[in-house]
Design a protein around this motif. Structure first.
Motif, PDB file in Angstrom:
ATOM      1  N   ILE A   1       1.006  -0.787   0.078  1.00 25.10           N
ATOM      2  CA  ILE A   1      -0.062  -0.021   0.173  1.00 25.10           C
ATOM      3  C   ILE A   1       0.966   1.011  -0.204  1.00 25.10           C
ATOM      4  N   VAL A   2       0.389   2.421  -0.907  1.00 29.10           N
ATOM      5  CA  VAL A   2       1.124   3.648  -0.806  1.00 29.10           C
ATOM      6  C   VAL A   2       0.599   4.654  -0.846  1.00 29.10           C
ATOM      7  N   THR A   3       1.100   5.265  -0.131  1.00 23.67           N
ATOM      8  CA  THR A   3       0.958   6.919   0.029  1.00 23.67           C
ATOM      9  C   THR A   3       1.466   7.350  -0.267  1.00 23.67           C
ATOM     10  N   ALA A   4       0.997   9.238  -0.075  1.00 19.73           N
ATOM     11  CA  ALA A   4       2.252  10.631  -0.585  1.00 19.73           C
ATOM     12  C   ALA A   4       3.840   9.874  -0.170  1.00 19.73           C
ATOM     13  N   ALA A   5       3.357   9.285   1.411  1.00 14.23           N
ATOM     14  CA  ALA A   5       4.888   9.447   1.798  1.00 14.23           C
ATOM     15  C   ALA A   5       5.592   8.452   1.173  1.00 14.23           C
ATOM     16  N   ASP A   6       5.187   7.614   0.464  1.00 15.23           N
ATOM     17  CA  ASP A   6       5.926   6.261  -0.479  1.00 15.23           C
ATOM     18  C   ASP A   6       6.101   6.929  -1.322  1.00 15.23           C
ATOM     19  N   VAL A   7       6.373   8.382  -1.942  1.00 13.64           N
ATOM     20  CA  VAL A   7       6.337   9.273  -3.548  1.00 13.64           C
ATOM     21  C   VAL A   7       7.828   9.426  -3.701  1.00 13.64           C
ATOM     22  N   PRO A   8       8.562   8.834  -3.978  1.00 14.27           N
ATOM     23  CA  PRO A   8      10.224   9.142  -3.820  1.00 14.27           C
ATOM     24  C   PRO A   8      10.914  10.273  -4.640  1.00 14.27           C
ATOM     25  N   GLY A   9       9.914  10.992  -5.825  1.00 13.56           N
ATOM     26  CA  GLY A   9      10.446  11.967  -6.078  1.00 13.56           C
ATOM     27  C   GLY A   9       9.517  13.141  -6.199  1.00 13.56           C
ATOM     28  N   LYS A  10       9.445  14.152  -7.205  1.00 11.52           N
ATOM     29  CA  LYS A  10       8.180  14.947  -6.798  1.00 11.52           C
ATOM     30  C   LYS A  10       6.691  14.402  -6.762  1.00 11.52           C
ATOM     31  N   ALA A  11       7.024  15.625  -5.521  1.00 13.07           N
ATOM     32  CA  ALA A  11       5.781  14.926  -4.520  1.00 13.07           C
ATOM     33  C   ALA A  11       3.269  15.811  -5.390  1.00 13.07           C
ATOM     34  N   THR A  12       4.396  16.566  -6.763  1.00 12.72           N
ATOM     35  CA  THR A  12       3.227  16.738  -7.453  1.00 12.72           C
ATOM     36  C   THR A  12       3.715  16.411  -8.800  1.00 12.72           C
TER      37      THR A  12
END
Ligand SMILES: Cc1cc2nc3c(=O)[nH]c(=O)nc-3n(C[C@H](O)[C@H](O)[C@H](O)COP(=O)(O)OP(=O)(O)OC[C@H]3O[C@@H](n4cnc5c(N)ncnc54)[C@H](O)[C@@H]3O)c2cc1C
Lengths: 760, 283
Positions: free
Chosen positions: A74-85
C-alpha cells in the motif's frame, strides 16, 4: 459529401479515402485496448479516493489493510520517491493527497494485490480520518477572495485581460447576454488502464498506457519517481478514445510506483465511476458578452467577461482560458474589445483539456450574441455573419493578423446552400421514432415545431503562447519498403492512415510499415489541439522528403542522371526528359536511407498584460446549420439534420475527415441537449452512463458535409487540423434551432426539457 | 459461489428451497449491474432463463388472458401475435434499453426489480395483471398491485420464484408513452399507460416514475369513463384537459438529479392528455 472507400489500405496515397488498419479488429472486438494488456505474475492495482470535496487528512492507517491476505503493498504520499506533485503547466496536483484532499475522488493511497477483489477489500480496510472543511464550489467566491485559499497557489489560476482598440467606442445597436456552459465529460469508451513492468532491481520501469502524449507522461512520471527520464519507457496501449481526458496524468505514476515497490508487473483499470473522478473534464463556464454594432450590423466593439471553473487543480486551465478569451470575437471582424477572463480553482472536479479547448465555451456565447444582433439589426442569421466574416489579413483583438487561408464566408454560404431535409416532421412513413421522444412515443407530429439554427466557429490549431511545439518522425527506406517511427498517440484520429499515405505519396512506395508507437524516438507532442496531421504529418513529410533527396542523389550518382531532374511518378523515379525510369524498389534494393526529423511550427508569443501578442499558430473555420424538431410542451428535441461546410485546407483522407465531422457533431449535440456532469456541493451526482447521457443512434441526425479545400500554404501538406471544429459550432447551431422553434431565449447548455418549457 | 442452471420449474423451485436467499438471475440486466457495482454479493445464483415453463407464453381465448412466462424477453414481447394481443406492452417493451438489453431483459426481471421507472410495470398495472409465484410450498397468485410494494420492494417471499404474469386481453385501444431526455435507452422521467376496455366502458390510467411505485389514477379513470363517448371514439377538448389535470394531481414525484418534481408532474399531464386523445381521436 459521401466518401468513396478505397479498400486497398496498402496503396492509399494522399487524398484517397482509406480505412483504418485497426478498424475491423475494433468492430469485431479483437483489438487489444490497454485494459486487455496482461503479464505473467502480475498484480492488480487500485486507488483509494477521497469521499470529500475538501478536507484535511488527520491520519491514514494502512495496517488493517495489510492483514488481508493477498495484499502486497500500500502506498501513500509518503512513498512517492521524487516530486510529490505533477501537472501539465504547473505541477500543483499531488500524486497522493497528503495534507488536504481538494476534490471528491482525489487519490489518497494505492494498493497492489493478487486480485481486484482483494484490492477492493484492502481499500475498504484503510482508515483515513478526515477533518471535513467547507468546500469552495462557487467560482465567483474564488475571484472575490471571500473564501480562504484552498491551495498554496491560490484560488485564481489565471486572470488575463484583452484590451484592443478604442475601449470607449460604442455602437447604435447594443446586445447583451449571459451564457452558461455545463461540465461535459469526454466519455471515451476505453476506460483508463495501464500495465507497468518494472526493470530488474527497480532500475527503471516500462509503462504500457493509453495516453495522448507519451513523452510528457514520461517527463512527469520520471520526476515523481525520482528516476532519470531514460529509465522510464512508455509504449502506447490500445486507446479507446481520448478527447483531451488522457492529456493529464491519472494512474500512470501509481502503476509505476506499485510495480517498482513490488518488483512485479501491475495492472490498473478504472471503472466508469472512477473514470469520471479520475480525469479532467470540460470547464463549466459563465460568460457575459455585450456587442456594439452599427445599425446595419457591423460589429464595433465587444465587451466580455469569462469565468472558467478549473476545479481543484490547474491542469491546462490557464491555456483553456487564453483560448476562450482570444476567441471572444469568433470568426468575425472586430476592432475594439475589452475582455476580462478568469480561470479559477474550486473544490469541484478538476477540468482541463477537452475537444475544442475553451473555444466551445466562447463560441456558444458569441453565436448567441450574433443571433441577438441579427434580430436587433433586422437581418437574418446568415446575413449578419456574412457581413462580419473575417478574412485572411484581418487583425484579431489580440493584434495578431490571420495569415491562414480563411474561407469564412464560403463556409457560411456553402453550408446555407446544402439542401434542407426533405422529410416532414415525423418523416414520410410516420415512424414515431423520428419524432422528439423517439422510442418513448410521447408526441404526434402535430405537437412538434421545427426550427433552424446557424453557427460559425474559428479554432486555433496547435499550441500557443510561446510553447516549443514540435513533432519527431523517423523514415527508413530499403528494398522499396518504408518504415516509419513516431511517438504520435493514435487515439482514434487516424494518423495511422495519414502517415502511410504521406510516405507513399512522397517516396512512391506501396509498402509502409509503422513501427510500434513508443518513446524509442523523440516526442511527437500531444494528440490534441487538432495538431497531429499538421505536426506529425509535417515531421513524417519532412523525414520522407529528406530520404527522397538521398534517394535522388543515389540514383543520380549510380545512373548518370541529374538529381535535380528527378521526381517520383507512381512507383518509379523518373527524370524530366522522360527517358529515364527506375522503380523505387529496384533503386533501393541494396541500400537503405534513414532520416529523423523534428518539425516545428513558427514560434508564437505570450500575451502581454493587455492581451496583445501573436499567441496562436494557425486557425481553421467551420459553419453549421441545424434543423431540430422540438416538442415545446415536453421540452424534448430531435435533431433532424446538421449541415456543415468545413475549412480543411486539403483532405488527406476524406473518409477520415468525415469521421471527425460526424463524431464531432455527435459530441457537440451531446453538449447541446444532454451531456452534463451534475455537481452539487462539490459532489458528482451522475457518475455513470445511466445518468450521464450520451447521444445514441436515434439522437444522431443526418449529417451533410461539404469540405472546403483551399490548401493552406502555411501548412506542411496544405491540410488543416479537422478534429475540433465540428464539435464547436454544432452546439450553438442546435441551440439556435431550438430557440427558433420555440421562440424563446435559451442561454445555457445543455438545454434541459424544463428550460424549453420554462419551468423552474 | 454455486451457479445453478435449472431447466424445469421443479428443479428451479427446489434450487430456491435449498437457498431461499439465492439471487435469481433471468436476463441479468439489473442483477449484473448491481453485482458489478458491488451492491450485491450473492451467495448462490439460480439462473431461470432456461426454465422451459418460464420461457414460453400461452393465450387463453376463453378467459381472454395471456400468460407470459417470467423469462420471456422484451424482444419476444415485440413480436406478433403477442404484440397484437397486448399492444401497450409491446410499446413499453420497445422503450426498454437497447436491442441488446431487449434480447436479454425479461418481464419477470422487471417485476423482480420493481423500480418505479420499470417500463413494463405501468402496463401490467393498467391491465390489472396477476403474478403467480411458486415455491416448494406450491403456487400462489396475487394482483400486480399487491405485488408492487414500494421502491424496489415486492411481496415476493424468500425462496419464491415469479413464474409468469397473467395479463387480461382488453377490447379497446391501449398505449404507452415514456418521457426521457434521450430518444432511446433512457431511464424514464415519467411514463403513462392508457388502456380502454369498451366491454366494461372503462378507461385505465397507470403512471410511473412519479411515486414509490406505479400509481393508478382512480379519479382520472372515473372522470374519463363518464366524459368520453366510447361508441364515437370521441372526447371533448375540455375532457382531455380535465383528465390531464387529474392525472398530474395523482402523481407524487420527487426532485432528483434527473428532473424536478414539477417537470415530472407536468409531463404526466401532457402524456395523459396525448394518450387519451390517441384513444379517442375525435373531438
Ligand atoms: C443498459 C440498460 C438499459 C436499461 N433500460 C431499461 C429501460 O429502458 N426500462 C426498464 O424498465 N428497464 C431498463 N433496464 C433494466 C432492466 O433491463 C429491466 O429491469 C429488465 O426487465 C430486467 O430483466 P432481467 O431479466 O435482466 O432481470 P435480472 O437482472 O436477471 O433480474 C432483475 C431482478 O429480478 C429478480 N428476478 C428475475 N427473474 C425472477 C424470477 N423469475 N423470480 C423472482 N425474481 C426474479 C432478480 O433476482 C433481480 O432482483 C436497463 C438495464 C440496462 C443495463
Amino acid at each position: 459529401m459521401s466518401a468513396v472507400v478505397d479498400e486497398r489500405t496498402s496503396v492509399g496515397r494522399l487524398g484517397d479515402s482509406i480505412t483504418r488498419p485497426d478498424g475491423t479488429a475494433k468492430v469485431q472486438g479483437s483489438f487489444a485496448f490497454s485494459s486487455d494488456l496482461s503479464a505473467e505474475n502480475s498484480l492488480w492495482g487500485a486507488t483509494l479516493r477521497s469521499p470529500h470535496p475538501y478536507a484535511r487528512i488527520v491520519s491514514i492507517d494502512v495496517t488493517p489493510a495489510y492483514r488481508i491476505s493477498g495484499v502486497e503493498i500500500i502506498v501513500t504520499a509518503a512513498d512517492v520517491p521524487g516530486k510529490a506533485t505533477y501537472g501539465l503547466i504547473t505541477q500543483d496536483q499531488p500524486v497522493f493527497a497528503s495534507e488536504f484532499v481538494r476534490h471528491v475522488g482525489e487519490p489518497v493511497a494505492a494498493v497492489a494485490a493478487d486480485h481486484p477483489e482483494t484490492c477492493r477489500r484492502a481499500l475498504g480496510a484503510i482508515v483515513v480520518t478526515y477533518e471535513v472543511l467547507e468546500p469552495l464550489t462557487d467560482p465567483e467566491r474564488a475571484i472575490d477572495g471571500s473564501h480562504p485559499p484552498i491551495h498554496p497557489d491560490g484560488n485564481v489560476i489565471r486572470h488575463q485581460r484583452i484590451v484592443a482598440g478604442d475601449v470607449d467606442a460604442t455602437g447604435e445597436v447594443v446586445v447583451e447576454g449571459e451564457y452558461e456552459i455545463g461540465m461535459q465529460d469526454q466519455a471515451f469508451l476505453g476506460l483508463e488502464a495501464a500495465l507497468a513492468l518494472p526493470d530488474p532491481g527497480g532500475a527503471g520501469v516500462e509503462l504500457h498506457v493509453a495516453t495522448q502524449w507519451l513523452h510528457e507522461d514520461r517527463k512527469q512520471i520520471a520526476a515523481c519517481l525520482g528516476l532519470a527520464e531514460d529509465k522510464v519507457r512508455l509504449a502506447l496501449g490500445g486507446v479507446g478514445g481520448a478527447f483531451g481526458a488522457r492529456e493529464d496524468i491519472s494512474l500512470q505514476v501509481h502503476a509505476c510506483l506499485l510495480a517498482l515497490r513490488t518488483g512485479r508487473p501491475v495492472r490498473i483499470q478504472y471503472s466508469r465511476e472512477e473514470s469520471f473522478l479520475g480525469h479532467v473534464h470540460r470547464h463549466p463556464a459563465r460568460i457575459w458578452m455585450r456587442h456594439h454594432a452599427t445599425a446595419d450590423g457591423h460589429i464595433v466593439k465587444i465587451e466580455a467577461r469569462m469565468v472558467f471553473d478549473g476545479g481543484a487543480y490547474a491542469s491546462t486551465s490557464s491555456a483553456v482560458l487564453i483560448n476562450g478569451i482570444t476567441h471572444t470575437q469568433g470568426p468575425y471582424k472586430c476592432a475594439n474589445a475589452v475582455v476580462d477572463g478568469y480561470a479559477v480553482r474550486t473544490n469541484n472536479l478538476p477540468c482541463g483539456a477537452m475537444r475544442g479547448f475553451g473555444v466551445v465555451q466562447a463560441c456558444f456565447a458569441h453565436e448567441g450574441q450574433m443571433d441577438k444582433l441579427a434580430v436587433a439589426c433586422g437581418l437574418d442569421p446568415i446575413e449578419i455573419r456574412l457581413l462580419n466574416a473575417i478574412e485572411t489579413g484581418d487583425r484579431l483583438i489580440t493584434g495578431q493578423v490571420i495569415e491562414n487561408v480563411a474561407p469564412v464566408a464560403r463556409c457560411i454560404r456553402d453550408t446555407a446552400a446544402l439542401a434542407l431535409p426533405d422529410e416532414p416532421v415525423g418523416g414520410h412513413d410516420g415512424d414515431p421514432m423520428r419524432l422528439p421522444g423517439g422510442a418513448g412515443r410521447t408526441a404526434d407530429a402535430r405537437h412538434i415545431r421545427r426550427g433552424i439554427g446557424f453557427a460559425v466557429a474559428m479554432k486555433n490549431l496547435m499550441y500557443s503562447e510561446g510553447f516549443d511545439d514540435y513533432s519527431t518522425a523517423r523514415c527508413r527506406l530499403a528494398n522499396g519498403v518504408v518504415t516509419l517511427k513516431f511517438a504520435t498517440s493514435e487515439v482514434g484520429q487516424g494518423f495511422v492512415t495519414i502517415a502511410g499515405q504521406i510516405a507513399r505519396s512522397v517516396l512512391g512506395v506501396d509498402d509502409v510499415v509503422l513501427d510500434p508507437i513508443d518513446t524509442g524516438v523523440g516526442s511527437a507532442g500531444s494528440t490534441s489541439a487538432s495538431r497531429q496531421t499538421w505536426m506529425s504529418g509535417g515531421a513524417v513529410n519532412a523525414a520522407c522528403q529528406k530520404v527522397l533527396g538521398l534517394l535522388f542523389a543515389h540514383v543520380a550518382a549510380t545512373n548518370g542522371v541529374e538529381a535535380w531532374s528527378l521526381r517520383i511518378d507512381g512507383s518509379d523515379v523518373v527524370d524530366a526528359s522522360g527517358a529515364f525510369r527506375l522503380s523505387v524498389v529496384e533503386a533501393t534494393s541494396a541500400i537503405s536511407f534513414d532520416e529523423t526529423v523534428e518539425y516545428r511550427h513558427k514560434p508564437t508569443e505570450d500575451l502581454d498584460e493587455n492581451g496583445q501578442g501573436d499567441c496562436h499558430t494557425a486557425f481553421a473555420f467551420v459553419a453549421h446549420r441545424a434543423v431540430v424538431d422540438v416538442d415545446p410542451e415536453l421540452g424534448l428535441v430531435k435533431v433532424i439534420q446538421v449541415a456543415t461546410a468545413q475549412d480543411v485546407g486539403r483532405a488527406l483522407n476524406p473518409l477520415s475527415v468525415l469521421g471527425q465531422i460526424e463524431g464531432g457533431i455527435a459530441q457537440g449535440l451531446g453538449l447541446a441537449v444532454m451531456e452534463e456532469i451534475i455537481m452539487t456541493d462539490g459532489r458528482i451526482r451522475n457518475p455513470s452512463f445511466t445518468d450521464y447521457l450520451l447521444p445514441t443512434f436515434l439522437d444522431m441526425p443526418n449529417v451533410v458535409a461539404t469540405l472546403i479545400e483551399e490548401p493552406d500554404p502555411i501548412a506542411p501538406l496544405g491540410a488543416k487540423g479537422v478534429g475540433e471544429p465540428p464539435t464547436i459550432s454544432s452546439t450553438p447551431a442546435i441551440v439556435a434551432a431550438i430557440r427558433d422553434a420555440i421562440g424563446k431565449p435559451l442561454d445555457r447548455v445543455p438545454v434541459r426539457p424544463s428550460d424549453i418549457i420554462g419551468l423552474v | 459461489m454455486p451457479v445453478l442452471v435449472p431447466t424445469t420449474l421443479d428443479e428451479a423451485v427446489s434450487a430456491m428451497a435449498a437457498d431461499p436467499d439465492a439471487m435469481v438471475l433471468a436476463g441479468g440486466t439489473d442483477t449484473m449491474v448491481e453485482v458489478n457495482a458491488g451492491h450485491r454479493r450473492p451467495s448462490c445464483v439460480v439462473v431461470v432463463n432456461r426454465v422451459s415453463e418460464m420461457r414460453s407464453w400461452t393465450y387463453d381465448p376463453v378467459a381472454a388472458t395471456v400468460r407470459i412466462g417470467a423469462a420471456v424477453t422484451y424482444a419476444e414481447l415485440l413480436e406478433p401475435p403477442l404484440a397484437t394481443l397486448l399492444p401497450a406492452l409491446a410499446e413499453a417493451s420497445r422503450t426498454v434499453g437497447s436491442p441488446q438489453i431487449r434480447h436479454a431483459g425479461t418481464l419477470g426481471g422487471n417485476l423482480g426489480t420493481c423500480s418505479p421507472a420499470g417500463d413494463g410495470l405501468p402496463v401490467l398495472s393498467a391491465l390489472d395483471a396477476v403474478v403467480p409465484l411458486a415455491s416448494t410450498a406450491g403456487e400462489r397468485s396475487m394482483s400486480v398491485h399487491d405485488f408492487m410494494v414500494g421502491v424496489k420492494r415486492t411481496a415476493r417471499e424468500p425462496g419464491e420464484l415469479i413464474t409468469a404474469v397473467t395479463v387480461p386481453v382488453l377490447s379497446g385501444w391501449q398505449g404507452y408513452a415514456k418521457v426521457g431526455v434521450r430518444n432511446a435507452m433512457v431511464i424514464a422521467l415519467a411514463t403513462a399507460c392508457v388502456a380502454v376496455d369498451t366491454a366494461s366502458a372503462s378507461v385505465r390510467l397507470a403512471i410511473g416514475s412519479v411515486g414509490p411505485t406505479i400509481l393508478r389514477c382512480a379519479q382520472a379513470e372515473a372522470f374519463a369513463a363518464s366524459a368520453v363517448d366510447f361508441a364515437a371514439s370521441s372526447a371533448s377538448a375540455d375532457a382531455v384537459r380535465r383528465f390531464a389535470e387529474l392525472a398530474a394531481a395523482a402523481s407524487h414525484p420527487i426532485d432528483d438529479h434527473r428532473a424536478s418534481a414539477a417537470y415530472r408532474r407536468h409531463a404526466i399531464g401532457v402524456l395523459a392528455s396525448r394518450l387519451l386523445r390517441r384513444a379517442f381521436p375525435n373531438e
